[in-house]
Design an enzyme around this catalytic site. Structure first.
Site, PDB file in Angstrom:
ATOM      1  N   LYS A 163       0.878  -1.374  -0.005  1.00  0.00           N
ATOM      2  CA  LYS A 163      -0.050  -0.133  -0.072  1.00  0.00           C
ATOM      3  C   LYS A 163       0.799   1.262  -0.110  1.00  0.00           C
ATOM      4  CE  LYS A 163      -4.054  -1.935   0.353  1.00  0.00           C
ATOM      5  NZ  LYS A 163      -4.989  -2.028  -0.910  1.00  0.00           N
ATOM      6  N   ASP A 188       0.028  -0.425  -4.518  1.00  0.00           N
ATOM      7  CA  ASP A 188      -1.253  -0.136  -4.838  1.00  0.00           C
ATOM      8  C   ASP A 188      -1.628   1.293  -4.052  1.00  0.00           C
ATOM      9  OD1 ASP A 188      -3.936   0.011  -4.900  1.00  0.00           O
ATOM     10  OD2 ASP A 188      -4.489  -1.374  -3.761  1.00  0.00           O
ATOM     11  N   GLU A 213      -0.801  -0.053  -9.188  1.00  0.00           N
ATOM     12  CA  GLU A 213      -2.130  -0.326  -9.244  1.00  0.00           C
ATOM     13  C   GLU A 213      -2.992   0.902  -8.823  1.00  0.00           C
ATOM     14  OE1 GLU A 213      -5.575  -3.558  -7.030  1.00  0.00           O
ATOM     15  OE2 GLU A 213      -3.302  -3.889  -6.949  1.00  0.00           O
ATOM     16  N   ASP A 238      -7.901  -0.823 -11.028  1.00  0.00           N
ATOM     17  CA  ASP A 238      -8.698  -1.652 -10.195  1.00  0.00           C
ATOM     18  C   ASP A 238     -10.223  -0.938 -10.163  1.00  0.00           C
ATOM     19  OD1 ASP A 238      -9.859  -3.269  -8.037  1.00  0.00           O
ATOM     20  OD2 ASP A 238      -8.469  -2.505  -6.753  1.00  0.00           O
ATOM     21  N   LYS A 262     -12.520  -7.999  -9.844  1.00  0.00           N
ATOM     22  CA  LYS A 262     -13.377  -8.536  -8.611  1.00  0.00           C
ATOM     23  C   LYS A 262     -14.788  -8.818  -9.409  1.00  0.00           C
ATOM     24  CE  LYS A 262     -10.835  -6.103  -5.166  1.00  0.00           C
ATOM     25  NZ  LYS A 262     -10.298  -4.752  -5.604  1.00  0.00           N
TER      26      LYS A 262
END
Length: 371
Positions: A163, A188, A213, A238, A262
């Site tokens: 992160k 990310d 990301e 994402d 997802k």
């Protein structure tokens, strides 16, 4: 296939330790399960957008109401032979992708059971083992953080995700890369930067990251295209990819080189499969994103990740470390005897490979409804 009945369960599962979010700290995970019934057989789906509308505009309690009052009644009594027909029936309602996705997943799982086939085979999956990666956020000390990353690689995870946020940014990546110069690492950003941070984003090219990301705001596909044209490091989208239309636009603009999929966020397995195929046609690779959910949703995700364009290790959410109780037998990582890497080995039995624990679902249900 005639949809004879749909059962809905809004459940609250105890956590082993409190879960901190930007809004508050939660001691339970709320999620919604859908059981779709036809010809004496049941198929299951799950919507797990979170306890509150902070990660998306949906949340478990709202999903339950949308399913109970609007979406499920529209499907009951309908004969549905293709997954795409579900979205056609539900298209009159805007948004609510997690809620729609749970119905879509349940239809696919029901179809697999009626055909006596594993879900991943019905989806056209070609991979039997799913490689895994884990995610790390800021810890109390750099030493603890670096040691945890080292342990993940020693355990056999194929990559780690870090992160990335103000105060936990380039210096953190530099420290990790110095300790692990040859390992697969990506970051990310969760949409936390913008084009005014271009100098910082260009500096990240020095660290040989697998990808960055979601570096910019989810609704700015043009800025992502400008960024991808400027830097060497692949951009992964994402939150920006929540519909087939957004995927088409991102691919046309060349906004990314990876997409995190997802199934809940994009409205189910039907939409996820279409996005997968579009990405494959445009030479953009996919990987499975993870979220807090039960083994039911996790197994559905792994079935999707068996499709051929999922080329990067899947996000792994270690439910056994967080949930004090699960609602189906979880799939636990196993070491490949040749590579030593941790993988999820897919099943050979119908549907998601196990029967959900009805007693546990009833025990933890905050509310339930049958349509």
């Amino acid at each position: 296939m005639l949809i004879e009945a749909i059962d809905l369960y809004h459940v609250s599962l105890p956590l082993k330790r409190p879960w901190q979010t930007p809004l508050r700290t939660f001691s339970t995970l709320e999620t919604v399960l859908v059981r779709m019934r036809s010809d004496g057989v049941s198929g299951w789906g799950e919507a797990s957008p979170g306890n509150a509308p902070h990660a998306s505009s949906e949340w478990a309690a709202g999903v339950m109401l949308a399913l109970r009052d609007w979406l499920a009644p529209l499907l009951c009594g309908k004969a549905i032979d293709r997954g795409e027909e579900i979205d056609q029936h539900l298209g009159k309602f805007r948004g609510n992708r997690y809620a729609k996705g749970a119905l879509d997943m349940a239809w696919w799982e029901l179809s697999a059971r009626l055909q006596n086939r594993p879900l991943h085979q019905l989806l056209g999956g070609t991979q039997e083992n799913i490689p895994l990666g884990v995610t790390f956020d800021q810890m109390e000390s750099h030493e603890e953080f670096l040691a945890a990353i080292g342990q993940a690689f020693a355990d056999g995870f194929s990559r780690v995700k870090l992160k990335f946020r103000p105060g936990w940014d380039v210096r953190m990546v530099d420290a990790v890369r110095k300790d692990y110069p040859d390992q697969t690492i990506h970051i990310d950003v969760e949409g936390g930067l913008n084009l005014s941070h271009m100098e910082m984003l260009c500096r990240l090219d020095d660290f040989m990251l697998a990808m960055i990301e979601q570096p910019l705001a989810e609704d700015d596909l043009v800025a992502h295209a400008m960024l991808q044209e400027t830097i060497r490091t692949p951009v992964a989208l994402d939150e920006s990819i929540a519909t087939v239309g957004q995927a088409e636009m991102a691919l046309d603009l060349k906004s990314c080189r990876y997409v995190s999929l997802k199934p809940g966020r994009v409205g189910g397995l039907s939409s996820a499969s279409i996005i997968h195929d579009l990405c494959q046609e445009n030479h953009v690779e996919c990987f499975l994103g993870a979220m807090p959910q039960t083994a039911i949703g996790a197994r559905i995700g792994y079935a999707l990740a068996s499709k051929p364009n999922f080329t990067y290790p899947a996000d792994y959410f270690p439910a056994e470390q967080y949930l004090a109780a699960d609602l189906a037998e979880p799939l636990l990582p196993q070491r490949d005897p040749h590579s030593g890497k941790l993988e999820i080995k897919l099943w050979t039995t119908p549907g998601i490979g196990v029967e959900p624990d009805i007693e546990a679902i009833e025990k933890y249900a905050l509310q339930k409804a049958s349509v």
